[in-house]
Scaffold this active site. Structure first.
Site, PDB file in Angstrom:
ATOM      1  N   CYS A 116     107.036   2.463 -14.703  1.00 16.80           N
ATOM      2  CA  CYS A 116     108.116   2.926 -15.590  1.00 16.80           C
ATOM      3  C   CYS A 116     107.954   4.379 -16.018  1.00 16.80           C
ATOM      4  O   CYS A 116     108.853   4.950 -16.636  1.00 16.80           O
ATOM      5  CB  CYS A 116     108.231   2.017 -16.809  1.00 16.80           C
ATOM      6  SG  CYS A 116     108.876   0.392 -16.385  1.00 16.80           S
ATOM      7  N   HIS A 256     112.020   5.970 -22.649  1.00 18.33           N
ATOM      8  CA  HIS A 256     112.161   4.920 -21.634  1.00 18.33           C
ATOM      9  C   HIS A 256     112.789   3.669 -22.263  1.00 18.33           C
ATOM     10  O   HIS A 256     112.347   3.210 -23.321  1.00 18.33           O
ATOM     11  CB  HIS A 256     110.776   4.588 -21.051  1.00 18.33           C
ATOM     12  CG  HIS A 256     110.789   3.433 -20.118  1.00 18.33           C
ATOM     13  ND1 HIS A 256     111.641   3.376 -19.036  1.00 18.33           N
ATOM     14  CD2 HIS A 256     110.073   2.276 -20.110  1.00 18.33           C
ATOM     15  CE1 HIS A 256     111.438   2.242 -18.396  1.00 18.33           C
ATOM     16  NE2 HIS A 256     110.495   1.553 -19.021  1.00 18.33           N
ATOM     17  N   ASN A 286     116.186  -2.483 -18.490  1.00 18.83           N
ATOM     18  CA  ASN A 286     115.121  -1.581 -18.049  1.00 18.83           C
ATOM     19  C   ASN A 286     115.277  -1.323 -16.548  1.00 18.83           C
ATOM     20  O   ASN A 286     115.004  -2.197 -15.731  1.00 18.83           O
ATOM     21  CB  ASN A 286     113.757  -2.218 -18.358  1.00 18.83           C
ATOM     22  CG  ASN A 286     112.592  -1.333 -17.939  1.00 18.83           C
ATOM     23  OD1 ASN A 286     112.767  -0.328 -17.267  1.00 18.83           O
ATOM     24  ND2 ASN A 286     111.391  -1.724 -18.340  1.00 18.83           N
TER      25      ASN A 286
END
Ligand SMILES: CC(C)(COP(=O)(O)OP(=O)(O)OC[C@H]1O[C@@H](n2cnc3c(N)ncnc32)[C@H](O)[C@@H]1OP(=O)(O)O)[C@@H](O)C(=O)NCCC(=O)NCCS
Length: 332
Positions: A116, A256, A286
Site C-alpha cells: 500500500c 492512504h 482501499n
C-alpha cells in the site's frame, strides 16, 4: 544555480464501472452495511469484472486520461513507473506493456512494489530521477486489481479492497515547487500480518493450497490497524516538525485510504481540520497503490499553486512514510 525540484504537473485516473456495494457484499459473506461503514467508512468499491484484463488495463486508462488532459505527446515521456502489488504477471513488467500501449516509445519503464506504500515510495523514486537532472519527466502510475488476490468468501478482506488506477506526471520545476521532504521506513518483521503468501518464489502454489484459498491475500486486521495508526501518524508528525509546518500552514492531508478511522487518527495527531483531509474511501475502498493519485485526481480542482500537501501511507511489508509536497499549479 537554483536546485531542480520535482513537481506534479498533471493527474489522471480510472476506476472500473462495476460498483460492489455493501448491500451486495451482505449477500456474499456474513456482514452488514452498518458494520462496514462504522468500522471502515467504506460504502462501495469498484471491481474490474473482466477476467482477461489485468492491472495494465487500469494503468493504461489512467495514463491515457492524464495524457488527454495535459495534452502531452506520449513520445516525450522519458520514464514510466507502475507502482503495483498486483502486476499482470510474475515476469514481463506491467510498466513496459503499459508504456508501449500508451505510445511512450521513447521511455524506459519498470514496476515497483511496496504494497500500500507503492505509490508513496514511487513519488520518492520519480522525484529523485528528476532532481538529479537525468530526466525531465516521469510518469508515475499507481494501479491495482486487488480483486485478483481477494477471496470473496473472506469477510476480513473482501469488504476493504477495490480496483483502480491513478497517474501523475512529475516534471522539473525551477520555482522550488514539488517534493520538499520525505520520511520513509520499512519493517519486515510485520510481513506475517498482511501478505499474499503463495505463488511467489518461497511458497509454491499446489492443488491443495488452491483448494484452501491460499492464493489470496490474508491479513490480521487488528495488528495491521494498530501499526498503521501509530506509524502513519508518527511519520506525518515528523515531516511537519522537520519542515516547521503547523496545522495552519498545512493545506491538505492526502492519506492512504485503508480505513477512515486510520485517516482520522492521523489527522487528529496533527490537529488538522476535517476540511483539509482528502477522503474518497467511501467510493473506492482501499485500492492499494491507487489511493493517493485517486485522491489528488478527485481534489485537483480545489488544489492551488503553492498549497502544502502532506502525503502519508502505511502498508504490508510493513512499509510506511510521509512526503511533503508543494502543489505546482492551479487547475483550469
Ligand atoms: C479489518 C478491520 C476493518 C477490522 O476491524 P476491527 O475493528 O479491527 O475488527 P476485528 O477484526 O477486531 O473484529 C471485530 C468483530 O467483528 C467481526 N468481523 C470481522 N469482519 C467483519 C465483517 N466484515 N462484518 C461483520 N463482522 C466482522 C469479527 O469477527 C469480530 O467479532 P468478535 O468480536 O465476535 O470476535 C480493521 O482491523 C482494519 O481496518 N485493519 C487495517 C486494515 C488495513 O488497513 N489493511 C490494509 C493495510 S494498508
Amino acid at each position: 544555480m537554483s536546485k531542480i525540484s520535482a513537481a506534479i504537473t498533471a493527474v489522471g485516473a480510472y476506476v472500473p464501472e462495476y460498483v460492489l456495494t455493501n448491500q451486495i457484499l451482505e449477500t456474499m459473506v456474513d456482514t452488514n452495511d452498518e458494520w462496514i461503514t462504522s468500522r471502515t467508512g467504506i460504502k462501495e468499491r469498484r471491481i474490474l469484472k473482466d477476467d482477461g484484463k489485468g492491472t495494465s488495463y487500469l494503468a493504461i486508462k489512467a495514463a491515457q486520461d492524464l495524457i488527454n488532459k495535459k495534452g502531452i505527446d506520449p513520445k516525450e515521456i522519458e520514464l514510466v513507473i507502475v507502482a503495483t502489488a498486483t502486476p499482470d504477471m510474475k515476469a514481463a513488467s506491467t510498466a513496459s506493456y503499459t508504456a508501449s500501449e500508451i505510445g511512450a516509445t521513447n521511455a524506459f519503464s519498470f514496476d515497483m512494489d511496496a504494497a500500500c506504500s507503492s505509490f508513496l515510495f514511487g513519488m520518492s523514486v520519480a522525484a529523485s530521477y528528476i532532481e538529479s537532472g537525468r530526466y525531465k519527466n516521469v510518469l508515475l502510475i499507481g494501479a491495482d486489481k486487488m480483486s485478483s488476490i481477494i477471496n470473496y468468501k473472506d469477510r476480513a478482506t473482501c469488504i476493504i479492497f477495490g480496483d483502480g488506477a491513478g497517474a501523475v506526471l512529475f516534471e522539473a520545476n525551477d520555482e522550488n515547487l514539488g517534493l520538499q521532504d520525505e520520511y520513509l521506513r520499512s519493517d519486515g518483521t510485520g510481513r506475517e500480518f498482511l501478505q499474499a503468501t503463495y505463488g511467489g518464489s518461497s511458497h509454491k502454489l499446489t492443488a491443495e493450497i488452491l483448494e484452501n484459498g491460499g492464493q489470496y491475500a490474508f491479513q490480521e486486521g487488528r495488528t495491521v490497524f494498530k501499526n498503521a495508526v501509530f506509524n502513519m501518524a508518527d511519520a506525518a508528525v515528523k515531516i511537519l516538525e522537520r519542515n516547521n509546518l503547523t496545522k495552519d500552514t498545512v493545506d491538505w492531508l492526502a492519506a492512504h485510504q485503508a480505513n477512515k478511522r486510520i485517516i482520522d487518527a492521523t489527522a487528529q495527531r496533527i490537529e488538522l481540520d476535517d476540511s483539509k483531509v482528502m477522503m474518497n474511501i467511501q467510493k473506492y475502498g482501499n485500492t492499494t497503490s491507487a489511493t493517493l493519485p485517486l485522491l489528488i485526481n478527485d481534489y485537483e480542482s480545489q488544489l492551488k499553486k503553492g498549497d502544502n500537501v502532506i502525503f502519508a501511507a502505511f502498508g504490508g511489508g510493513f512499509n510506511w512514510g510521509a512526503i511533503y509536497l508543494k502543489w505546482a499549479y492551479n487547475s483550469k
